[in-house]
Design an enzyme around this catalytic site. Structure first.
Site, mmCIF file in Angstrom:
data_model
loop_
_atom_site.group_PDB
_atom_site.id
_atom_site.type_symbol
_atom_site.label_atom_id
_atom_site.label_comp_id
_atom_site.label_asym_id
_atom_site.label_seq_id
_atom_site.Cartn_x
_atom_site.Cartn_y
_atom_site.Cartn_z
ATOM 1 N N SER A 77 0.812 -1.222 0.000
ATOM 2 C CA SER A 77 0.000 0.000 0.000
ATOM 3 C C SER A 77 0.842 1.267 0.000
ATOM 4 C CB SER A 77 -0.926 0.001 1.216
ATOM 5 O OG SER A 77 -0.166 -0.144 2.386
ATOM 6 N N THR A 196 -2.020 3.457 4.191
ATOM 7 C CA THR A 196 -1.031 4.524 4.114
ATOM 8 C C THR A 196 -0.150 4.592 5.358
ATOM 9 O OG1 THR A 196 -2.584 5.809 2.847
ATOM 10 C CG2 THR A 196 -0.961 7.060 4.086
ATOM 11 N N THR A 214 1.747 6.986 0.212
ATOM 12 C CA THR A 214 0.880 5.849 -0.103
ATOM 13 C C THR A 214 0.870 5.564 -1.594
ATOM 14 O OG1 THR A 214 -1.368 4.997 0.207
ATOM 15 C CG2 THR A 214 -1.203 7.266 -0.483
ATOM 16 N N ARG A 224 -6.868 9.012 -10.145
ATOM 17 C CA ARG A 224 -7.490 9.229 -8.833
ATOM 18 C C ARG A 224 -6.423 9.650 -7.812
ATOM 19 N NH1 ARG A 224 -6.793 7.206 -3.346
ATOM 20 N NH2 ARG A 224 -8.805 7.295 -2.320
ATOM 21 N N THR A 247 -5.470 7.934 7.685
ATOM 22 C CA THR A 247 -5.406 6.756 6.826
ATOM 23 C C THR A 247 -6.832 6.298 6.564
ATOM 24 O OG1 THR A 247 -4.452 4.535 6.575
ATOM 25 C CG2 THR A 247 -5.177 5.152 8.773
ATOM 26 N N GLY A 248 -6.986 5.498 5.528
ATOM 27 C CA GLY A 248 -8.322 5.004 5.208
ATOM 28 C C GLY A 248 -8.799 5.562 3.883
#
Ligand code: SD4
Length: 337
Positions: A77, A196, A214, A224, A247-248
């Site tokens: 990631s 991340t 990330t 994106r 993060t997420g």
């Protein structure tokens, strides 16, 4: 401000979610301190701590720290070995910010392992904050960065597997378990997920800095960009107050300008822990249905070295390094089962 007013303001900000004793216990103080997202942050923290312990700057520390994760092929990631976009290209997003509000960022950068160092070069060598795509690559090459193929056989295999159904379904995280290395070839803390690394640090000179890097959401649409390279969303540092990183699922973090929100809540008097809780509540408030299906987590520190973390769901971990302790902690979370 009177303590009663303060209490009311904080209660309003925190909404209905009670702050537990557990949360309060987490608000330990330590300075200097390095804190980063996820359990693999432990290894990044160690590199950062070496810089801090030698009286280096938080800026140098966070760059050195997240570079460890960028180089880890088994972390799918971040950086080298990151999962590609839906067209098979590994594209990196990263940003960095220091105690003087200087910041630099790259998005959709291809073929350069250390996106964080390119972001730092943008900060230090240009009048700009953000470079994207081919422009970011051109700038990196002009500044001596070398290209390499970031797509590892494992990530290529995962992409080809994904292509069979080509469904876009972010995995929340590996629920409620700390990573255990399966074999000696895997750097402990690495795992197949979309997480991340965000790192924030307070150095011996009482200065804060942060870095976030990330490969973004796996199999994303070409072009994106998530929250991670966006100053204020994926990372924010205000040396008067504190620092936060996220993060997420980046779209939900951008929507609330998450890391800046956490810092502003700390400015209003909230502890790092309560500020992270309030930001997660904001994510829920903006889109309750979506919040049930995705993960978002924040970590924060203030100038005193107090720290906190909070996530939408179980399973978010974060790593803390101080002179006395090296910790990997389970974050508290909003959606209790
Ligand atoms: C993004 N926030 O690109 C990043 C990815 C991430 O857990 O942190 N996933 O949206």
């Amino acid at each position: 401000m009177s303590s009663r007013r303060n209490f009311i303001q904080q209660s309003m900000l925190l909404g209905t979610l009670p702050v537990t004793q557990w949360d309060l216990d987490r608000q330990k103080k330590a300075a200097p301190i390095v804190i980063s997202t996820w359990d693999f942050g432990k290894y990044a923290n160690q590199a950062a701590w070496e810089v801090i312990a030698n009286k280096g700057t938080a800026l140098d520390a966070v760059e050195a720290g997240v570079k460890v994760t960028e180089l880890d092929a088994n972390n799918q990631s971040v950086g080298y070995g990151g999962l590609p976009d839906r067209d098979g290209a590994v594209t990196l997003d990263a940003c960095i910010m220091d105690h003087e509000y200087r910041c630099g960022s790259v998005a959709a950068l291809e073929n350069i392992v250390h996106a964080i160092s390119v972001a730092r070069a943008v900060m230090e060598k240009t009048p700009h904050v953000m470079l994207v795509g081919p422009g970011a690559l051109q700038f990196a090459l002009e500044n001596g960065f070398k290209t390499s193929n970031l797509l590892t056989p494992a990530s290529e295999k995962a992409w080809k597997e994904w292509l069979k159904n080509a469904k876009y379904e972010p995995v929340k995280n590996i629920e409620n378990q700390l990573y255990q290395p399966q074999n000696s070839k895997v750097l402990p803390g690495s795992r197949d997920n979309h997480d991340t690394i965000g790192m924030i640090a307070l150095d011996q000179h009482h200065n804060l800095s942060g870095a976030c890097t990330t490969s973004g959401m796996a199999f994303k649409l070409k072009g994106r960009v998530g929250d991670s390279p966006i100053i204020g969303a994926g990372l924010y540092v205000d040396n008067e107050i504190g620092a936060a990183t996220a993060t997420g699922v980046g779209e939900e973090v951008i929507r609330i300008v998450g890391s800046h929100l956490v810092v502003e809540l700390m400015r209003q008097g909230l502890t790092p822990q309560k500020a992270c809780i309030a930001a997660v509540e904001r994510v829920v408030k903006r889109n309750p249905a979506r919040a049930k299906d995705i993960q978002v987590g924040f970590i924060a520190i203030n100038r005193k070295g107090e720290y906190g973390a909070f996530a939408l769901h179980d399973g978010f971990t974060y790593s803390v390094k101080t002179a006395k302790e090296e910790l990997v902690l389970q974050s508290d979370f909003y959606f209790k089962k």
